[in-house]
Scaffold this motif. Structure first.
Motif, short mmCIF file in Angstrom:
data_model
loop_
_atom_site.label_atom_id
_atom_site.label_comp_id
_atom_site.label_asym_id
_atom_site.label_seq_id
_atom_site.Cartn_x
_atom_site.Cartn_y
_atom_site.Cartn_z
N ARG A 106 -0.87 -8.85 8.61
CA ARG A 106 -1.25 -9.37 10.17
C ARG A 106 -0.21 -8.19 9.78
O ARG A 106 -0.32 -8.34 11.17
N ARG A 107 1.07 -8.37 10.24
CA ARG A 107 2.03 -7.82 10.58
C ARG A 107 1.33 -6.04 10.79
O ARG A 107 1.60 -5.50 11.98
N GLN A 108 1.08 -5.53 9.35
CA GLN A 108 0.46 -4.29 9.67
C GLN A 108 -0.38 -3.91 10.72
O GLN A 108 -0.87 -2.88 10.78
N ILE A 109 -1.79 -4.66 10.38
CA ILE A 109 -2.21 -3.90 11.20
C ILE A 109 -1.37 -4.39 13.10
O ILE A 109 -2.03 -3.65 13.57
N ASP A 110 -1.22 -5.55 13.06
CA ASP A 110 -0.88 -5.29 14.50
C ASP A 110 0.27 -4.66 15.47
O ASP A 110 -0.05 -3.84 15.92
N ILE A 111 1.09 -3.88 13.98
CA ILE A 111 2.05 -2.29 14.72
C ILE A 111 1.35 -1.51 14.18
O ILE A 111 0.91 -0.91 14.82
N ASN A 112 0.75 -1.17 12.52
CA ASN A 112 -0.02 -0.27 12.62
C ASN A 112 -1.01 0.17 13.24
O ASN A 112 -1.54 1.73 13.28
N VAL A 113 -2.06 -1.05 13.81
CA VAL A 113 -2.88 -0.71 13.81
C VAL A 113 -2.74 -0.95 15.97
O VAL A 113 -3.63 0.28 16.25
N TYR A 114 -2.95 -2.37 15.73
CA TYR A 114 -3.06 -2.26 17.72
C TYR A 114 -1.76 -2.11 18.47
O TYR A 114 -2.01 -1.50 19.52
N GLY A 115 -0.46 -0.65 17.98
CA GLY A 115 0.00 -0.83 17.88
C GLY A 115 -0.05 0.90 18.72
O GLY A 115 0.84 1.27 19.85
N VAL A 116 -0.80 1.51 17.18
CA VAL A 116 -1.70 2.90 18.22
C VAL A 116 -2.40 2.44 19.54
O VAL A 116 -2.35 3.51 20.63
N LEU A 117 -3.12 1.83 18.87
CA LEU A 117 -4.47 1.29 20.05
C LEU A 117 -3.70 0.99 21.79
O LEU A 117 -4.50 1.27 22.37
N ASN A 118 -3.18 0.48 21.33
CA ASN A 118 -1.86 0.20 22.74
C ASN A 118 -2.03 1.23 23.30
O ASN A 118 -1.62 1.79 24.86
N GLY A 119 -0.43 1.87 22.26
CA GLY A 119 -0.65 3.33 22.98
C GLY A 119 -1.49 3.69 23.81
O GLY A 119 -1.05 4.71 25.15
N VAL A 120 -2.76 4.43 22.88
CA VAL A 120 -3.74 5.39 23.17
C VAL A 120 -4.19 4.96 24.55
O VAL A 120 -4.18 5.17 25.17
N LYS A 121 -4.23 2.92 24.30
CA LYS A 121 -5.38 2.49 25.32
C LYS A 121 -4.91 2.89 26.92
O LYS A 121 -5.27 2.98 28.28
N GLU A 122 -2.90 3.03 26.75
CA GLU A 122 -2.17 3.11 28.40
C GLU A 122 -1.95 4.36 28.58
O GLU A 122 -2.02 4.75 29.81
N ILE A 123 -1.78 5.32 27.19
CA ILE A 123 -1.98 7.23 28.27
C ILE A 123 -2.50 7.76 27.49
O ILE A 123 -2.61 8.30 29.13
#
Length: 301
Positions: free
Chosen positions: A112-129
């Motif tokens: 879960r931690r890998q998916i949260d940071i490596n996947v959703y962490g990138v997605l969140n950055g992309v969706k906001e910027i």
């Protein structure tokens, strides 16, 4: 006539996971180019120490607490950066973790931690910027993936999956931006094993030049000055990857065995990695203060 480099002086860059490792050295390199830099990291104390070190008495580097798994936190990071430093021109999705061990031994918490940071962490950055970049018709998105996003390596199965995601996402974003004729740039950074704390205890592979955070930072600066999508570090890894893709599966696997790449991660020295793993596991943003991690796996780049 030689192509002229883009001017970076005065631009604002925001880096996730920027307190240590690749993120820190990228921040250092961007400051040296005359850029203003925002460092976002879950560990605010270390981020602030990094900012003080790099600012050299000026106000061109700021530190902010950032949890990339929380989209609201990413939004707040971007808003604070633009309030304090100005409009962001470069956004570097750098934060990531790499637990090492056999897949069958991997805990659900680690997955879960890998998916949260490596996947959703990138997605969140992309969706906001990205909406800001598209609206302004300028900006450069940097997604830090890995050569693990181009292949599969024993000992980091889930990590490889998350980095394949980052590569695929980046390819698609580039295509969509080209489709709407947007001048916004996307680069996907794919380093081989980098000599940071994250790589502690890993076995060396034959024929692969050791890569430093400074090497990766230099490649990112070059990709900002002369925009390109594929940023493979070191360059020799790009040649090796190209050759591998021409070989049939048996050939690729045979070459990996000859170079020791099939054992580099799964036979890591877990004793040497323990300090890193403990700190990384405690970085889980879902742990309440004082809680203990369920497993010693994970860490930030």
């Amino acid at each position: 006539m030689a192509k002229q480099p883009r001017v970076l002086v005065g631009q604002v860059a925001a880096i996730t996971g920027g307190a240590r490792g690749i993120g820190k050295e990228t921040a250092r390199a961007l400051v040296a180019e005359g850029m203003k830099v925002a460092i976002g990291d879950l560990d605010l104390d270390v981020a602030e120490a990094t900012a003080r070190e790099l600012a050299r008495g000026g106000s061109n580097v700021r530190a902010y607490r950032l949890d990339v798994t929380d989209r609201a936190s990413v939004r707040a990071f971007i808003e604070a950066t633009e309030r304090d430093l100005g409009p962001i021109g470069v956004f570097d999705n750098n934060a990531g973790i790499m637990p090492v061990g056999a897949f069958l031994d991997e805990s659900d918490d680690s997955t879960r931690r890998q998916i949260d940071i490596n996947v959703y962490g990138v997605l969140n950055g992309v969706k906001e910027i990205l909406p800001l970049f598209v609206e302004r018709r300028r900006g450069h998105l940097i997604n830090v993936a890995s050569m693990a996003g181009k292949g599969g390596f024993p000992g980091v199965a889930t990590y490889c999956g998350t980095k394949h995601f980052v590569v695929g996402l980046s390819e698609s974003l580039r295509g969509e931006l080209q489709y709407v004729d947007s001048p916004v740039e996307v680069s996907c950074v794919m380093p081989a094993i980098v000599q940071t704390e994250l790589a502690t205890g890993l076995k060396a592979t034959r024929g692969v030049k050791p890569t430093t955070p400074e090497d990766v930072a230099e490649a990112i600066v070059d990709a900002l000055k002369f925009p390109r999508f594929d940023v493979i570090v070191p360059k020799s890894a790009a040649v090796a990857n190209g050759v591998l893709q021409l070989l049939p599966r048996r050939g690729r696997e045979g070459l990996a065995r000859a170079l020791g790449a099939d054992k580099a991660l799964i036979e890591a020295d877990q004793g040497a990695r323990q300090g890193y793993e403990v700190r990384a596991a405690h970085s889980d943003p879902q742990l309440a203060s004082g809680d203990q991690p369920a497993a010693l796996s994970g860490g930030q780049d």
